[in-house]
Design an enzyme around this catalytic site. Structure first.
Site, PDB file in Angstrom:
ATOM      1  N   SER A 163      28.997  29.309   0.943  1.00  0.00           N
ATOM      2  CA  SER A 163      27.547  29.443   0.799  1.00  0.00           C
ATOM      3  C   SER A 163      26.998  28.712  -0.428  1.00  0.00           C
ATOM      4  O   SER A 163      27.096  27.497  -0.523  1.00  0.00           O
ATOM      5  CB  SER A 163      27.180  30.928   0.783  1.00  0.00           C
ATOM      6  OG  SER A 163      25.793  31.097   0.865  1.00  0.00           O
TER       7      SER A 163
ATOM      8  N   ASP B 252      24.809  26.920   2.832  1.00  0.00           N
ATOM      9  CA  ASP B 252      25.187  27.034   4.250  1.00  0.00           C
ATOM     10  C   ASP B 252      23.999  27.430   5.119  1.00  0.00           C
ATOM     11  O   ASP B 252      24.159  27.820   6.268  1.00  0.00           O
ATOM     12  CB  ASP B 252      26.351  28.018   4.437  1.00  0.00           C
ATOM     13  CG  ASP B 252      25.982  29.447   4.053  1.00  0.00           C
ATOM     14  OD1 ASP B 252      25.005  29.635   3.304  1.00  0.00           O
ATOM     15  OD2 ASP B 252      26.680  30.390   4.493  1.00  0.00           O
TER      16      ASP B 252
ATOM     17  N   ASP C 285      21.740  29.938   5.072  1.00  0.00           N
ATOM     18  CA  ASP C 285      21.393  31.299   5.516  1.00  0.00           C
ATOM     19  C   ASP C 285      20.366  31.955   4.596  1.00  0.00           C
ATOM     20  O   ASP C 285      20.039  33.120   4.755  1.00  0.00           O
ATOM     21  CB  ASP C 285      22.646  32.186   5.683  1.00  0.00           C
ATOM     22  CG  ASP C 285      23.355  32.499   4.382  1.00  0.00           C
ATOM     23  OD1 ASP C 285      22.988  31.915   3.339  1.00  0.00           O
ATOM     24  OD2 ASP C 285      24.292  33.328   4.390  1.00  0.00           O
TER      25      ASP C 285
ATOM     26  N   SER D 297      27.899  48.056 -10.296  1.00  0.00           N
ATOM     27  CA  SER D 297      28.222  46.818  -9.596  1.00  0.00           C
ATOM     28  C   SER D 297      29.285  47.105  -8.540  1.00  0.00           C
ATOM     29  O   SER D 297      30.103  48.014  -8.695  1.00  0.00           O
ATOM     30  CB  SER D 297      28.759  45.795 -10.601  1.00  0.00           C
ATOM     31  OG  SER D 297      29.446  44.766  -9.928  1.00  0.00           O
TER      32      SER D 297
ATOM     33  N   THR E  58      31.550  44.884  -7.805  1.00  0.00           N
ATOM     34  CA  THR E  58      32.696  43.995  -8.035  1.00  0.00           C
ATOM     35  C   THR E  58      33.285  44.047  -9.440  1.00  0.00           C
ATOM     36  O   THR E  58      34.422  43.658  -9.649  1.00  0.00           O
ATOM     37  CB  THR E  58      32.288  42.527  -7.759  1.00  0.00           C
ATOM     38  OG1 THR E  58      31.091  42.251  -8.514  1.00  0.00           O
ATOM     39  CG2 THR E  58      32.007  42.294  -6.283  1.00  0.00           C
TER      40      THR E  58
END
Length: 555
Positions: free
Chosen positions: A67, A287, A289, A521, A523
Site C-alpha cells: 500500500s 495501491d 485504496d 496502540s 502494535t
C-alpha cells in the site's frame, strides 16, 4: 490429508525456509515487511488461501502489496469470498503458519488445523485462488512464491490476474463468488457504464455553476492507481483528468506523493505547486485504496486546503440522503419502511464532521478503529457509508434494499416516467454498481465524487465549506504495558485503570468544544491520545495535559 499431499507440502516448503530471527504478524494490512525477507511468508499465505478456499468452497484472493509503505517493503493479504478481509478467526492460524520454524512443524500445524476445521480434501470443488500484485519490483518473485504455496495443495488452481490495484482484486473475488464476469475489463466496464448513467441523470443546467472548474489533476503516488485511472479516463471521454506521478513516470512509489503523505503532512505532493492554485486536485495512495482531495493555495510553498475522508463521506451522505428524500415523497414508500441510511465513523473522525452529519438528521454510529469494524457495522444498514479521515471507505447496499429498489424503479418507470422519484431510484442503483462494495476503492471513489460535484454544481471550495474542521492534535505516550489500558464505547471511554477517565473528563471540560480520548496502540507499547478544541493552541494543551495524566496513571 493423504501421504501424497503431505510429501508435496514438505517438499515445496523446504524451498521457502524462514530467515533467521524473522517473526511476522497478520494485521488489518495482512503481513507487511521488507520485501527481502517475505518469500517464505508469502508462500505460506498461498497455502492458507488454498485451505480457506476449500473450507468456504469459494474463490479466494491473494494480493501482493504494501500500500502506502516505501518501495522496498512489500506485503500480502487475503481477500475472503465476500471480497472483504480475511475472517478474524483465521488470523491466529495465519500467524502460526507464517512463523512455523521448520517444514515438519508447518506440516503438523496444517494437519491439525485441517482436522479441527474439517476442511474437505475430497476434490468435490478444488481450491481456486486469484493472485494480484502492485507495481513494486519485488512483486513478481513474491507472486511466484504465493503460486507455489497454492499449488502445494493438491488440485488447487492459482490464476495470475496481473498488475492490479488492491480494490480491483477484491472486486474480482466478490464478482466471481456472485457468478458475475470478473476480468479487469469487466471492472472497467461496470465503473464506466454506471458513471455514464449518473452523468445522464444530472439535472439540466446543473453541471456548470458555483465556479466549478471542469479539470481534475490526480496524483497517482507513482503507483498502480495512476496507470489504471488513465485506462478509465480513455473510456470516459466526458472527464477532463490529468494524471501526474503515474507508475509510468520516473518517480519513486510513495516518496513525497500519495494520499497518505498528503493527508498526514497537509502539503501538495511532488509535481504540484502554486501553478495549480484553484484547480481541483486528488491524490490516490500506492495501491489505490485511499483517496483524498485538495486544492493548492496560491502561496509559493504549496500549502493546501485538504478535503479528507470525512468530507468525502459527507458529500456521499448529502447526495444519498437527497435521493432517498425524492423516493420518500411518494406515498407508497411505506412498502419499504425499514429503509435505513447509516453513517459509520471511528472516534478519530473530526467532531465537526460528526456534528454536521447529525445536524442533517442522519444516524451516526461509532466503531473501534479499523476498517474491519467499520465495514461490519455498515453492513447492518440498507445503505451504510463509512470512511476514515485517511480516505479509506466505501458505501454498502443491502441485497434486500437493492431488490426493493429494482422493483420500485420498474414501477415508477411504468407509472411516473421521468419523475424525480424514478431518477432517484436509478441514481441509487447506479451508485451501487459504481462504488466498490468489497473494499475502499480510490478509482470508483474519484468517479463518484466527480459526478456528485457535477450533480450539485459545486466547486471543491463549495464542498470544503460544508463545515470547518475543529483543530486537533494526536500524541503517543510510551508505556510499559499497553494492555493495562482497557476502553469501551468504541474506544471513547477508559474502563481501566480506574480514575483515568474521570481525570480526562475534568481536563476536557476546561476547553470550548473540547473532546479527548485515549486508546492503546494495536502494535506497540504506546497509548495514543487524540484531542480537539476550538483553537489549535487549546487542542495542543489538552492533548499534552491528557498525555501527562496517562503517564501519571501508567508510569
Amino acid at each position: 490429508m493423504n501421504e501424497l499431499q503431505k510429501s508435496l507440502i514438505l517438499e515445496s516448503s523446504s524451498r521457502f525456509l524462514i530467515p533467521q530471527g524473522v517473526k511476522v504478524s497478520y494485521g488489518t494490512a495482512g503481513f507487511r515487511e521488507d520485501a527481502s525477507i517475505l518469500s517464505s511468508t508469502v508462500y505460506r499465505v498461498g497455502i492458507l488461501a488454498a485451505l480457506r478456499s476449500l473450507k468456504t468452497q469459494s474463490v479466494i484472493g491473494v494480493m501482493i502489496t504494501a500500500s502506502h509503505n516505501k518501495v522496498s517493503d512489500n506485503g500480502v493479504k487475503i481477500a475472503d469470498p465476500s471480497g472483504g478481509m480475511l475472517s478474524q478467526d483465521w488470523e491466529p492460524f495465519a500467524d502460526e503458519l507464517a512463523n512455523a520454524p521448520s517444514p515438519q512443524q508447518l506440516l503438523q500445524l496444517i494437519t491439525e488445523f485441517v482436522e479441527k476445521e474439517r476442511i474437505p480434501f475430497d476434490g468435490v470443488r478444488p481450491a481456486e485462488i486469484l493472485l494480484g500484485r502492485d507495481t513494486r519490483p519485488s512483486g513478481e518473485a513474491l507472486l511466484e512464491a504465493a503460486r507455489q504455496g497454492v499449488t502445494s495443495i493438491v488440485g488447487a488452481v492459482a490464476s495470475d490476474m496481473g498488475i492490479l490495484t488492491t480494490p480491483q482484486l477484491h472486486w474480482m473475488v466478490r464478482a466471481r463468488n456472485k457468478g458475475i464476469k470478473a476480468s479487469e475489463q469487466d471492472y472497467f466496464e461496470q465503473l464506466s457504464n454506471s458513471f455514464r448513467c449518473l452523468m445522464d441523470l444530472i439535472p439540466t443546467g446543473q453541471s456548470k455553476c458555483d465556479g466549478m472548474n471542469d479539470k481534475l489533476v490526480v496524483d497517482g503516488a507513482n503507483g498502480v492507481g495512476g496507470a489504471k485511472l488513465q485506462i478509465l479516463h480513455k473510456l470516459l471521454n466526458v472527464l477532463d483528468i490529468e494524471v501526474r506521478n503515474s507508475s509510468q513516470d520516473e518517480g519513486v512509489l510513495n516518496d513525497g506523493v500519495g494520499a497518505d503523505y498528503v493527508q498526514k503532512e497537509k502539503v501538495a505532493p511532488r509535481g504540484f505547486g502554486s501553478k495549480d492554485a484553484g484547480i481541483r486536485c486528488a491524490s490516490l495512495d500506492g495501491d489505490a485504496d485511499r483517496l483524498v482531495y485538495f486544492s493548492v493555495l496560491p502561496e509559493s510553498n504549496a500549502p493546501i486546503d485538504l478535503v479528507d475522508g470525512d468530507k468525502i463521506l459527507s458529500l456521499f451522505a448529502v447526495f444519498i440522503r437527497e435521493q432517498l428524500s425524492f423516493l420518500n415523497e411518494k406515498e407508497d414508500i411505506k412498502n419499504f419502511d425499514k429503509s435505513r441510511l447509516g453513517i459509520i465513523q471511528t472516534a478519530y473522525a473530526n467532531g465537526a464532521s460528526t456534528n454536521y452529519l447529525k445536524h442533517l438528521g442522519l444516524e451516526v454510529n461509532l466503531t473501534p478503529t479499523g476498517v474491519k469494524y467499520l465495514h461490519e457495522k455498515a453492513a447492518d444498514f440498507d445503505i451504510g457509508i463509512y470512511f476514515e479521515a485517511n480516505g479509506h471507505g466505501t458505501i454498502l447496499f443491502s441485497e434486500t434494499f437493492i431488490e426493493w429498489l429494482e422493483v420500485r424503479s420498474n414501477k415508477l418507470s411504468s407509472g411516473s416516467k421521468g419523475s424525480e422519484a424514478e431518477k432517484a431510484a436509478l441514481r441509487l442503483l447506479a451508485v451501487s454498481k459504481l462504488i466498490n462494495q468489497a473494499v475502499g476503492d480510490a478509482l470508483s471513489g474519484v468517479l463518484l465524487v466527480e459526478v456528485i460535484l457535477k450533480h450539485m454544481g459545486w466547486s471543491i471550495h463549495r464542498w470544503n465549506e460544508l463545515y470547518h474542521d475543529l483543530p486537533s492534535r494526536q500524541l503517543k505516550v510510551k508505556v510499559a504495558d499497553r494492555t493495562s489500558v482497557v476502553t469501551a464505547n468504541a474506544e471513547t471511554v477508559v474502563v481501566r485503570p480506574p480514575g483515568l477517565q474521570e481525570a480526562i473528563n475534568a481536563e476536557t471540560a476546561k476547553y470550548t468544544q473540547g473532546r479527548c480520548f485515549v486508546r492503546p496502540s494495536g502494535t506497540e507499547d504506546v497509548v495514543r491520545v487524540y484531542a480537539e478544541a476550538s483553537t489549535q493552541e487549546a487542542a495542543d494543551t489538552l492533548a499534552n495535559c491528557v498525555a501527562k495524566l496517562v503517564d501519571q496513571f501508567l508510569g
